[in-house]
Design a protein around this motif. Structure first.
Motif, PDB file in Angstrom:
ATOM      1  N   LEU A 131       0.817  -1.223   0.000  1.00 34.19           N
ATOM      2  CA  LEU A 131       0.000   0.000   0.000  1.00 34.19           C
ATOM      3  C   LEU A 131       0.845   1.266   0.000  1.00 34.19           C
ATOM      4  CD1 LEU A 131      -2.842  -0.932   2.536  1.00 34.19           C
ATOM      5  CD2 LEU A 131      -2.697  -1.379   0.069  1.00 34.19           C
ATOM      6  N   GLY A 132       2.103   1.181   0.431  1.00 32.01           N
ATOM      7  CA  GLY A 132       2.935   2.371   0.487  1.00 32.01           C
ATOM      8  C   GLY A 132       2.621   3.226   1.704  1.00 32.01           C
ATOM      9  N   LEU A 133       3.310   4.343   1.821  1.00 28.86           N
ATOM     10  CA  LEU A 133       3.137   5.249   2.951  1.00 28.86           C
ATOM     11  C   LEU A 133       1.817   5.979   2.849  1.00 28.86           C
ATOM     12  CD1 LEU A 133       4.497   6.469   5.484  1.00 28.86           C
ATOM     13  CD2 LEU A 133       5.405   8.266   4.003  1.00 28.86           C
ATOM     14  N   ASP A 134       1.029   5.912   3.916  1.00 30.84           N
ATOM     15  CA  ASP A 134      -0.262   6.594   3.935  1.00 30.84           C
ATOM     16  C   ASP A 134      -0.077   8.050   4.356  1.00 30.84           C
ATOM     17  OD1 ASP A 134      -3.427   5.734   4.092  1.00 30.84           O
ATOM     18  OD2 ASP A 134      -2.949   7.457   5.347  1.00 30.84           O
ATOM     19  N   PRO A 135      -0.662   9.003   3.623  1.00 30.14           N
ATOM     20  CA  PRO A 135      -0.483  10.419   3.977  1.00 30.14           C
ATOM     21  C   PRO A 135      -1.286  10.848   5.179  1.00 30.14           C
ATOM     22  CG  PRO A 135      -1.970  10.219   2.113  1.00 30.14           C
ATOM     23  CD  PRO A 135      -1.453   8.828   2.390  1.00 30.14           C
ATOM     24  N   GLY A 136      -2.184   9.984   5.679  1.00 28.44           N
ATOM     25  CA  GLY A 136      -3.018  10.357   6.813  1.00 28.44           C
ATOM     26  C   GLY A 136      -4.229  11.151   6.366  1.00 28.44           C
ATOM     27  N   LEU A 137      -5.103  11.439   7.324  1.00 30.84           N
ATOM     28  CA  LEU A 137      -6.292  12.221   7.017  1.00 30.84           C
ATOM     29  C   LEU A 137      -5.918  13.658   6.706  1.00 30.84           C
ATOM     30  CD1 LEU A 137      -8.694  10.911   9.807  1.00 30.84           C
ATOM     31  CD2 LEU A 137      -8.600  10.202   7.418  1.00 30.84           C
ATOM     32  N   GLN A 138      -6.527  14.202   5.673  1.00 35.30           N
ATOM     33  CA  GLN A 138      -6.216  15.558   5.260  1.00 35.30           C
ATOM     34  C   GLN A 138      -7.049  16.566   6.038  1.00 35.30           C
ATOM     35  OE1 GLN A 138      -3.704  16.207   2.946  1.00 35.30           O
ATOM     36  NE2 GLN A 138      -3.391  14.016   3.263  1.00 35.30           N
ATOM     37  N   LYS A 139      -6.412  17.674   6.416  1.00 30.22           N
ATOM     38  CA  LYS A 139      -7.087  18.719   7.162  1.00 30.22           C
ATOM     39  C   LYS A 139      -7.820  19.672   6.226  1.00 30.22           C
ATOM     40  CE  LYS A 139      -5.270  17.424  11.067  1.00 30.22           C
ATOM     41  NZ  LYS A 139      -6.096  16.800  12.092  1.00 30.22           N
ATOM     42  N   ASP A 140      -9.006  20.107   6.664  1.00 26.75           N
ATOM     43  CA  ASP A 140      -9.622  21.199   5.921  1.00 26.75           C
ATOM     44  C   ASP A 140      -9.089  22.511   6.465  1.00 26.75           C
ATOM     45  OD1 ASP A 140     -10.957  21.808   8.289  1.00 26.75           O
ATOM     46  OD2 ASP A 140     -12.858  20.921   7.643  1.00 26.75           O
ATOM     47  N   GLY A 141      -9.556  23.647   5.905  1.00 28.77           N
ATOM     48  CA  GLY A 141      -9.014  24.939   6.296  1.00 28.77           C
ATOM     49  C   GLY A 141      -9.204  25.250   7.761  1.00 28.77           C
ATOM     50  N   VAL A 142     -10.364  24.871   8.316  1.00 33.62           N
ATOM     51  CA  VAL A 142     -10.629  25.146   9.724  1.00 33.62           C
ATOM     52  C   VAL A 142      -9.671  24.356  10.605  1.00 33.62           C
ATOM     53  CG1 VAL A 142     -12.317  24.900  11.579  1.00 33.62           C
ATOM     54  CG2 VAL A 142     -13.047  25.747   9.351  1.00 33.62           C
ATOM     55  N   GLU A 143      -9.475  23.059  10.315  1.00 35.69           N
ATOM     56  CA  GLU A 143      -8.575  22.245  11.120  1.00 35.69           C
ATOM     57  C   GLU A 143      -7.150  22.783  11.069  1.00 35.69           C
ATOM     58  OE1 GLU A 143      -8.980  18.216   9.894  1.00 35.69           O
ATOM     59  OE2 GLU A 143     -11.080  18.087  10.479  1.00 35.69           O
ATOM     60  N   ALA A 144      -6.702  23.190   9.876  1.00 36.55           N
ATOM     61  CA  ALA A 144      -5.351  23.729   9.736  1.00 36.55           C
ATOM     62  C   ALA A 144      -5.197  25.012  10.557  1.00 36.55           C
ATOM     63  CB  ALA A 144      -5.044  23.996   8.265  1.00 36.55           C
ATOM     64  N   HIS A 145      -6.222  25.854  10.546  1.00 35.12           N
ATOM     65  CA  HIS A 145      -6.151  27.106  11.302  1.00 35.12           C
ATOM     66  C   HIS A 145      -6.210  26.839  12.794  1.00 35.12           C
ATOM     67  CE1 HIS A 145      -7.570  31.543  11.755  1.00 35.12           C
ATOM     68  NE2 HIS A 145      -6.269  31.421  11.876  1.00 35.12           N
ATOM     69  N   LEU A 146      -7.026  25.868  13.224  1.00 32.35           N
ATOM     70  CA  LEU A 146      -7.060  25.484  14.630  1.00 32.35           C
ATOM     71  C   LEU A 146      -5.685  25.008  15.094  1.00 32.35           C
ATOM     72  CD1 LEU A 146     -10.421  23.493  14.861  1.00 32.35           C
ATOM     73  CD2 LEU A 146      -9.870  25.565  16.138  1.00 32.35           C
ATOM     74  N   GLN A 147      -5.053  24.216  14.275  1.00 27.09           N
ATOM     75  CA  GLN A 147      -3.720  23.720  14.614  1.00 27.09           C
ATOM     76  C   GLN A 147      -2.742  24.875  14.768  1.00 27.09           C
ATOM     77  OE1 GLN A 147      -0.159  21.875  12.179  1.00 27.09           O
ATOM     78  NE2 GLN A 147      -1.923  20.502  12.078  1.00 27.09           N
ATOM     79  N   GLU A 148      -2.786  25.808  13.830  1.00 29.27           N
ATOM     80  CA  GLU A 148      -1.866  26.948  13.855  1.00 29.27           C
ATOM     81  C   GLU A 148      -2.065  27.792  15.113  1.00 29.27           C
ATOM     82  OE1 GLU A 148      -1.019  31.020  11.237  1.00 29.27           O
ATOM     83  OE2 GLU A 148      -2.294  29.419  10.440  1.00 29.27           O
ATOM     84  N   LEU A 149      -3.331  28.094  15.434  1.00 31.00           N
ATOM     85  CA  LEU A 149      -3.617  28.937  16.593  1.00 31.00           C
ATOM     86  C   LEU A 149      -3.284  28.233  17.906  1.00 31.00           C
ATOM     87  CD1 LEU A 149      -6.999  30.511  15.460  1.00 31.00           C
ATOM     88  CD2 LEU A 149      -4.809  31.697  15.706  1.00 31.00           C
ATOM     89  N   LEU A 150      -3.619  26.951  17.991  1.00 31.55           N
ATOM     90  CA  LEU A 150      -3.348  26.225  19.223  1.00 31.55           C
ATOM     91  C   LEU A 150      -1.850  26.082  19.460  1.00 31.55           C
ATOM     92  CD1 LEU A 150      -4.671  24.842  21.603  1.00 31.55           C
ATOM     93  CD2 LEU A 150      -4.766  22.724  20.272  1.00 31.55           C
ATOM     94  N   ALA A 151      -1.082  25.865  18.395  1.00 27.98           N
ATOM     95  CA  ALA A 151       0.368  25.775  18.532  1.00 27.98           C
ATOM     96  C   ALA A 151       0.953  27.113  18.986  1.00 27.98           C
ATOM     97  CB  ALA A 151       0.991  25.346  17.204  1.00 27.98           C
ATOM     98  N   GLU A 152       0.400  28.189  18.460  1.00 29.43           N
ATOM     99  CA  GLU A 152       0.904  29.521  18.812  1.00 29.43           C
ATOM    100  C   GLU A 152       0.602  29.862  20.272  1.00 29.43           C
ATOM    101  OE1 GLU A 152       0.452  34.190  17.315  1.00 29.43           O
ATOM    102  OE2 GLU A 152      -0.566  32.549  16.260  1.00 29.43           O
ATOM    103  N   HIS A 153      -0.525  29.354  20.774  1.00 26.77           N
ATOM    104  CA  HIS A 153      -0.945  29.659  22.150  1.00 26.77           C
ATOM    105  C   HIS A 153      -1.089  28.349  22.933  1.00 26.77           C
ATOM    106  CE1 HIS A 153      -1.754  33.824  20.961  1.00 26.77           C
ATOM    107  NE2 HIS A 153      -2.277  33.311  19.868  1.00 26.77           N
ATOM    108  N   ILE A 154      -0.010  27.569  22.975  1.00 25.00           N
ATOM    109  CA  ILE A 154      -0.070  26.224  23.551  1.00 25.00           C
ATOM    110  C   ILE A 154      -0.368  26.263  25.044  1.00 25.00           C
ATOM    111  CG2 ILE A 154       2.381  26.010  24.125  1.00 25.00           C
ATOM    112  CD1 ILE A 154       0.109  23.329  22.483  1.00 25.00           C
ATOM    113  N   THR A 155      -0.090  27.382  25.720  1.00 22.90           N
ATOM    114  CA  THR A 155      -0.331  27.453  27.161  1.00 22.90           C
ATOM    115  C   THR A 155      -1.820  27.461  27.492  1.00 22.90           C
ATOM    116  OG1 THR A 155      -0.094  29.859  27.063  1.00 22.90           O
ATOM    117  CG2 THR A 155       1.842  28.588  27.718  1.00 22.90           C
ATOM    118  N   THR A 156      -2.676  27.573  26.475  1.00 20.71           N
ATOM    119  CA  THR A 156      -4.107  27.461  26.757  1.00 20.71           C
ATOM    120  C   THR A 156      -4.485  26.040  27.170  1.00 20.71           C
ATOM    121  OG1 THR A 156      -4.539  27.080  24.428  1.00 20.71           O
ATOM    122  CG2 THR A 156      -4.742  29.336  25.228  1.00 20.71           C
ATOM    123  N   LEU A 157      -3.645  25.063  26.857  1.00 22.90           N
ATOM    124  CA  LEU A 157      -3.879  23.696  27.312  1.00 22.90           C
ATOM    125  C   LEU A 157      -3.446  23.510  28.759  1.00 22.90           C
ATOM    126  CD1 LEU A 157      -2.764  21.596  24.198  1.00 22.90           C
ATOM    127  CD2 LEU A 157      -5.096  22.148  24.929  1.00 22.90           C
TER     128      LEU A 157
END
Length: 226
Positions: A96-122
């Motif tokens: 099957l080869g290397l699986d790229p994983g589930l693809q993010k939509d724009g909202v998920e990508a932006h959530l990731q970016e914001l959460l990484a930038e403000h990681i202390t919110t966790l």
């Protein structure tokens, strides 16, 4: 991936014991070494399985109707799956080869970016290690450390469903093999998390966090995520 359709019984020997009587089943043997046994129902969930690291030993038999015995042994716990096979109807292997994983939509990508930038919110004292932390089966959305310097893997979805929990589980299995990172725990973060996904996450020891996207986008002004 190897796909085998065989008439077999399955015995699990470990902390507990379990028995599946003789029936026609699908056996999946994946490149990571995992073995799972499936019936023609139950959607994605196998009847029984063994996670890696494990080994498979195939022995021919001449015992009544049985033609083979397959023993799957876990490399750490020593637990075993024993398959007694009377008939093999199909046995093929596919790359099957290397699986790229589930693809993010724009909202998920932006959530990731914001959460990484403000990681202390966790949590206070949390620090970011890396976004899109690479593994052999795809990148982890966020890898960070908590106030105790323990490693945490965060998987982010717009809608949190069972497949996202399964994806994070696979990442955690790989990350915990790295002595520089282990022990690694998981956080499943989404705008909405389905009840079934929460139950599965709790069973896997994964924490769930619900994200408010509108408030997250305004963090620079409001100073809060949730």
């Amino acid at each position: 991936m190897r796909l085998v359709i065989a008439r077999c019984s399955v015995d699990y020997a470990g902390k507990l014991t379990a028995h599946l009587p003789m029936a026609l089943r699908l056996i999946l043997i994946k490149a990571d070494g995992s073995v799972s046994i499936h019936a023609d129902d139950r959607a994605f969930k196998p009847l029984n399985w063994m996670n890696p690291p494990c080994s498979l030993r195939e022995e021919p038999l001449d015992e009544g109707e049985a033609i083979a015995r397959w023993t799957v042994t876990h490399g750490k716990s020593g637990e075993r799956l024993i398959l007694t096979i009377t008939e093999i109807q199909h046995d093929t292997s596919h790359e099957l080869g290397l699986d790229p994983g589930l693809q993010k939509d724009g909202v998920e990508a932006h959530l990731q970016e914001l959460l990484a930038e403000h990681i202390t919110t966790l949590g206070d004292g949390w620090t970011l290690v890396r976004r899109e932390f690479p593994t052999a089966i795809g990148p982890v959305d966020i890898l960070c450390r908590d106030a105790d310097h323990s490693t945490v893997a965060v998987e982010i979805k717009r809608r949190g469903e069972i497949d996202g929990v399964e994806q994070l589980t696979r990442y955690l299995e790989l990350l915990n093999r790295d002595p520089h990172l282990a022990p690694v725990r998981g956080i499943f973060a989404a705008q909405e998390i389905k009840p079934q996904a929460r139950v599965l996450a709790a069973d896997r020891g994964i924490a769930c966090v619900t994200l408010d996207y509108d408030r997250l986008r305004g963090i620079e002004h409001e100073g809060t995520l949730f």
